[in-house]
Write a protein that holds these residues in place. Sequence first.
Motif, PDB file in Angstrom:
ATOM      1  N   ASN A  48       5.679 -44.619  -4.142  1.00 55.69           N
ATOM      2  CA  ASN A  48       5.726 -43.447  -3.275  1.00 55.69           C
ATOM      3  C   ASN A  48       7.184 -43.070  -3.034  1.00 55.69           C
ATOM      4  O   ASN A  48       7.936 -43.848  -2.455  1.00 55.69           O
ATOM      5  CB  ASN A  48       5.035 -43.750  -1.942  1.00 55.69           C
ATOM      6  CG  ASN A  48       4.947 -42.531  -1.038  1.00 55.69           C
ATOM      7  OD1 ASN A  48       5.816 -41.663  -1.047  1.00 55.69           O
ATOM      8  ND2 ASN A  48       3.916 -42.470  -0.216  1.00 55.69           N
ATOM      9  N   TYR A  49       7.580 -41.893  -3.498  1.00 55.95           N
ATOM     10  CA  TYR A  49       8.945 -41.404  -3.293  1.00 55.95           C
ATOM     11  C   TYR A  49       8.954 -40.186  -2.362  1.00 55.95           C
ATOM     12  O   TYR A  49       9.823 -39.331  -2.470  1.00 55.95           O
ATOM     13  CB  TYR A  49       9.577 -41.026  -4.624  1.00 55.95           C
ATOM     14  CG  TYR A  49       9.854 -42.187  -5.557  1.00 55.95           C
ATOM     15  CD1 TYR A  49      10.940 -43.020  -5.359  1.00 55.95           C
ATOM     16  CD2 TYR A  49       9.027 -42.436  -6.661  1.00 55.95           C
ATOM     17  CE1 TYR A  49      11.205 -44.081  -6.223  1.00 55.95           C
ATOM     18  CE2 TYR A  49       9.276 -43.488  -7.530  1.00 55.95           C
ATOM     19  CZ  TYR A  49      10.369 -44.305  -7.305  1.00 55.95           C
ATOM     20  OH  TYR A  49      10.630 -45.338  -8.159  1.00 55.95           O
ATOM     21  N   ASN A  50       7.989 -40.144  -1.457  1.00 53.25           N
ATOM     22  CA  ASN A  50       7.921 -39.029  -0.518  1.00 53.25           C
ATOM     23  C   ASN A  50       8.926 -39.268   0.608  1.00 53.25           C
ATOM     24  O   ASN A  50       8.751 -40.183   1.410  1.00 53.25           O
ATOM     25  CB  ASN A  50       6.505 -38.915   0.052  1.00 53.25           C
ATOM     26  CG  ASN A  50       6.327 -37.710   0.953  1.00 53.25           C
ATOM     27  OD1 ASN A  50       7.277 -37.180   1.511  1.00 53.25           O
ATOM     28  ND2 ASN A  50       5.087 -37.277   1.109  1.00 53.25           N
ATOM     29  N   THR A  53       7.658 -39.563   4.443  1.00 53.54           N
ATOM     30  CA  THR A  53       6.836 -40.640   4.980  1.00 53.54           C
ATOM     31  C   THR A  53       7.721 -41.666   5.678  1.00 53.54           C
ATOM     32  O   THR A  53       8.899 -41.815   5.356  1.00 53.54           O
ATOM     33  CB  THR A  53       6.030 -41.330   3.867  1.00 53.54           C
ATOM     34  OG1 THR A  53       6.931 -41.843   2.876  1.00 53.54           O
ATOM     35  CG2 THR A  53       5.059 -40.376   3.221  1.00 53.54           C
ATOM     36  N   GLN A  57       6.582 -46.878   4.152  1.00 52.16           N
ATOM     37  CA  GLN A  57       5.654 -46.365   3.156  1.00 52.16           C
ATOM     38  C   GLN A  57       6.315 -45.852   1.884  1.00 52.16           C
ATOM     39  O   GLN A  57       5.668 -45.770   0.849  1.00 52.16           O
ATOM     40  CB  GLN A  57       4.824 -45.243   3.787  1.00 52.16           C
ATOM     41  CG  GLN A  57       3.989 -45.703   4.975  1.00 52.16           C
ATOM     42  CD  GLN A  57       3.291 -44.558   5.674  1.00 52.16           C
ATOM     43  OE1 GLN A  57       3.080 -43.501   5.094  1.00 52.16           O
ATOM     44  NE2 GLN A  57       2.934 -44.759   6.928  1.00 52.16           N
ATOM     45  N   HIS A  58       7.582 -45.466   1.943  1.00 52.43           N
ATOM     46  CA  HIS A  58       8.179 -44.944   0.712  1.00 52.43           C
ATOM     47  C   HIS A  58       9.025 -46.000   0.005  1.00 52.43           C
ATOM     48  O   HIS A  58       9.447 -46.987   0.593  1.00 52.43           O
ATOM     49  CB  HIS A  58       9.006 -43.676   0.985  1.00 52.43           C
ATOM     50  CG  HIS A  58      10.150 -43.865   1.929  1.00 52.43           C
ATOM     51  ND1 HIS A  58      10.275 -43.149   3.090  1.00 52.43           N
ATOM     52  CD2 HIS A  58      11.233 -44.666   1.876  1.00 52.43           C
ATOM     53  CE1 HIS A  58      11.375 -43.499   3.709  1.00 52.43           C
ATOM     54  NE2 HIS A  58      11.981 -44.425   2.995  1.00 52.43           N
ATOM     55  N   THR A  62      14.270 -44.033  -1.983  1.00 50.04           N
ATOM     56  CA  THR A  62      13.935 -42.650  -1.650  1.00 50.04           C
ATOM     57  C   THR A  62      15.006 -41.952  -0.817  1.00 50.04           C
ATOM     58  O   THR A  62      15.509 -40.886  -1.189  1.00 50.04           O
ATOM     59  CB  THR A  62      12.584 -42.584  -0.915  1.00 50.04           C
ATOM     60  OG1 THR A  62      11.585 -43.251  -1.709  1.00 50.04           O
ATOM     61  CG2 THR A  62      12.158 -41.138  -0.682  1.00 50.04           C
ATOM     62  N   GLN A  63      15.371 -42.541   0.327  1.00 53.62           N
ATOM     63  CA  GLN A  63      16.271 -41.862   1.252  1.00 53.62           C
ATOM     64  C   GLN A  63      17.741 -42.236   1.065  1.00 53.62           C
ATOM     65  O   GLN A  63      18.598 -41.713   1.771  1.00 53.62           O
ATOM     66  CB  GLN A  63      15.853 -42.140   2.697  1.00 53.62           C
ATOM     67  CG  GLN A  63      14.533 -41.496   3.064  1.00 53.62           C
ATOM     68  CD  GLN A  63      14.257 -41.509   4.557  1.00 53.62           C
ATOM     69  OE1 GLN A  63      14.925 -42.184   5.325  1.00 53.62           O
ATOM     70  NE2 GLN A  63      13.263 -40.743   4.983  1.00 53.62           N
ATOM     71  N   ALA A 188       2.263 -38.693  -2.842  1.00 56.69           N
ATOM     72  CA  ALA A 188       3.060 -39.853  -3.247  1.00 56.69           C
ATOM     73  C   ALA A 188       4.353 -39.472  -3.961  1.00 56.69           C
ATOM     74  O   ALA A 188       5.274 -40.283  -4.035  1.00 56.69           O
ATOM     75  CB  ALA A 188       2.229 -40.767  -4.149  1.00 56.69           C
ATOM     76  N   ASN A 189       4.434 -38.261  -4.515  1.00 55.23           N
ATOM     77  CA  ASN A 189       5.674 -37.789  -5.149  1.00 55.23           C
ATOM     78  C   ASN A 189       6.201 -38.792  -6.176  1.00 55.23           C
ATOM     79  O   ASN A 189       7.366 -39.203  -6.147  1.00 55.23           O
ATOM     80  CB  ASN A 189       6.730 -37.524  -4.058  1.00 55.23           C
ATOM     81  CG  ASN A 189       7.934 -36.763  -4.584  1.00 55.23           C
ATOM     82  OD1 ASN A 189       7.814 -35.938  -5.489  1.00 55.23           O
ATOM     83  ND2 ASN A 189       9.094 -37.038  -4.021  1.00 55.23           N
ATOM     84  N   GLU A 190       5.360 -39.167  -7.115  1.00 55.38           N
ATOM     85  CA  GLU A 190       5.705 -40.229  -8.051  1.00 55.38           C
ATOM     86  C   GLU A 190       6.802 -39.848  -9.042  1.00 55.38           C
ATOM     87  O   GLU A 190       7.394 -40.720  -9.677  1.00 55.38           O
ATOM     88  CB  GLU A 190       4.449 -40.689  -8.798  1.00 55.38           C
ATOM     89  CG  GLU A 190       3.427 -41.357  -7.872  1.00 55.38           C
ATOM     90  CD  GLU A 190       2.289 -41.993  -8.640  1.00 55.38           C
ATOM     91  OE1 GLU A 190       2.326 -41.995  -9.891  1.00 55.38           O
ATOM     92  OE2 GLU A 190       1.352 -42.487  -7.988  1.00 55.38           O
TER      93      GLU A 190
END
Length: 552
Positions: A48-50, A53, A57-58, A62-63, A188-190
């Motif tokens: 998950n690369y959202n 979230t 969860q990611h 991601t961030q 989920a922005n996979e």
Amino acid sequence: MNAKHVARPALLRSLTLLLVAAASGSALAQDPKTTFNIVVPAVFGGKNYNPFTPGAQHAQPTQSAIYESLFYVNGLDGKVTNVLGTKYAWGAGNKTLTFTTRSGVTWSDGKPFTAKDVAFTFNYIKANPGLDLGGIWKNGVESVKATNDTTVVVTFNRVNVPLFSAIAQNMIVPEHLWASVKDPVTFANEEPVGTGPFLAETYSQQAVRVLKNPNYWMKGQPYVDAVAWFSTSGNDASLLKMLKGETDYGYVSIPDPKKDYTSKGADFSYWWPVNSVNALYLNNLKAPFSDVAFRRAIAQAIDTKDVADKAYAGVVPAADPTGIIPGQQKQWKPSDVAALAPKFNPAAADAALTAAGYKKNAQGVRLGKDGKPMPSFKILVGAGWTDFITIAQVVGENLKALGIKTSIDQQEYPAYAGSLQSATYDMGVSWGWGSGPTPYYLYFQSFAPEFSGPVGKQASSNLSHFTNPDLTKAIIAFSSTSDAAAQKKAVGTMVSVVLKNQPWIPLTARTSFNVYNTSRLTGFPTAENPYNDGTPSDAVGGRMMLINVKPK
């Protein structure tokens, strides 16, 4: 011969095999020459690369590696670093905030980044309130508009200067892709497309790798070709990887970092700045923790100095009962809180419980107000987090003296965070899910009603699920002025309300747990060069480390 250098060739082979497997059978996009290896004492969740979230969860990058914010605000000193934004200015009596965005930036799919993406992101959050983890639209923002390709104007319906940090550090997403996402909360922005220094490559629940973005806007950086995160079962396993030289950085709590780490060689160092508090969260939505008399009594029964000494071998101090960190106490801690603060006194705690209707039977077992023996309460901690496990053990022994039984509930990080956020726990050890250059940020994130929720519904950061009208008014009063005296008065009210109601019990200072193996890389944040506030590699400030670490 140093064991960590012996382990390196075998490690590289095993890591390559692991990452190849993570690619689901596909060939790696490239063979990076220099990889920054990071160990994480937790099992990774689903792919998950959202960026919207919560952190549990990611995916780790991601961030910090893939998406970027307008600015980075250092929580230790308030210093603002430009990222996608290059300038900002307040106007109209602090009711407008104008950003200038960076030119020449492209999304990783080649499309140009503009101020319109910034305006889209914030308005997208408004249209999907579940994404508003910073409480931006609930705290004074009225509109966000792009007036041209490099200018964004945020208009407020009331003054809220501290909200700058949440706005400045919100992740920005591309309009041309996210406009078609209808359910961003579960998305989920996979295949993420960001402006960040790295590109997503391989993912599994054991290992994640990102590759250097060849078109990154910051010329010459990052200095490494890839970053890889590896999961372990807990702090002990992570420490072993650091000592073997299998990883370069870890966010790892070590009971005695001088004895168990830095004494092992010149390449082993750590930086643990105090930036928050570790607290025993009490589920205010569940009896008996919903009873303020019960909460105040057990606060008296816990020896926070002993908790800190046993969990951190004297390296980390006990928390101030207010939760205010040492660096902010001189300016912000009220002078009259001593009478309200709980003092370790088991006898007084025992008497207070009895007076509140929680008597003991002949066997010394604490009874509920219904006269029945209380159940054994669970103390929630992260699985394998040795410091939190020790904290829970000491707290359990303290409460045992009151006739209250406890057990330690170890959960993997996603489940642990989810239990705290959904109010499905009894007691839990965690950090303050809000920090910044003043105590406002800790109290705002920890107790503002917009960050709470009923049982079963996610609360983004008010983990005790406690709200109070006087406390809420004080939070708003602080944010509505830039007058130092008025702000200090507001902090005094916040502190007083929280100490009287004891929704949580501050236990120890919360430090960052940055642990370094500098045999291959240099440029880590330190006390001498605190370019971030010690945040881990999956947080907004982690980006600063990922772009500054370089090969020796």
